[in-house]
Write a protein that holds these residues in place. Structure first.
Motif: not given
Length: 156
Positions: A73-74, A27, A23, A68, A70-71
């Motif tokens: 990786f979650t 990123t 992550v 996106r 964040k979405q």
């Protein structure tokens, strides 16, 4: 200018250390490379293997430009880690004690658990750190006029 360094490949292992490295490095790679937001997830896909890549192909690839970071990786975390993982890590955190480790080693373990469980509140972190330290260290902290209720994490 420095060329952005790509992340190491992530295979979907349920290792917080490996996942967080992917992550963080992933990123940095797409941000430093100034990749447009709608292409960031697809750019990182080439660094996925195993079940992480299977997740990408089955859930993300058909609509990748609408995902996106964040979405993504979650969702990747939820796919690769067992449902009870966070709860198991919370139990580990509740039972975490310094023992024979140095304070520095103990803080490293605690920080990993804090991140896994999602504890971001500094006061909660201070109290958990304080309670998990060996009693002789707690006594020294009291002598230094530090308290778990008012001292910062860095002070402790």
């Amino acid at each position: 200018l420095l060329k952005p360094e790509p992340p190491e490949k992530y295979n979907g292992s349920a290792s917080v250390r490996d996942f967080m490295k992917f992550v963080t490095d992933g990123t940095s790679y797409v941000r430093d490379g100034r990749v447009a937001k709608k292409y960031r997830v697809s750019k990182l896909a080439r660094y996925l293997t195993g079940i992480a890549h299977d997740f990408y192909i089955s859930k993300v690839a058909d609509d990748v430009r609408n995902w996106r970071l964040k979405q993504f990786f979650t969702a990747l975390y939820n796919h690769c880690f067992p449902l009870t993982y966070r709860m198991d890590q919370r139990a580990k955190l509740d039972n975490c004690r310094q023992g024979e480790r140095t304070v520095r080693q103990h803080i490293t373990s605690l920080s990993e658990l804090f991140n896994t469980v999602g504890i971001t509140d500094e006061r909660d972190r201070v109290i958990r750190l304080w309670r998990s330290l060996n009693s002789r260290i707690q006594q020294e902290l009291w002598k230094e006029k530090l308290t778990p209720e008012t001292s910062s994490y860095d002070e402790v």
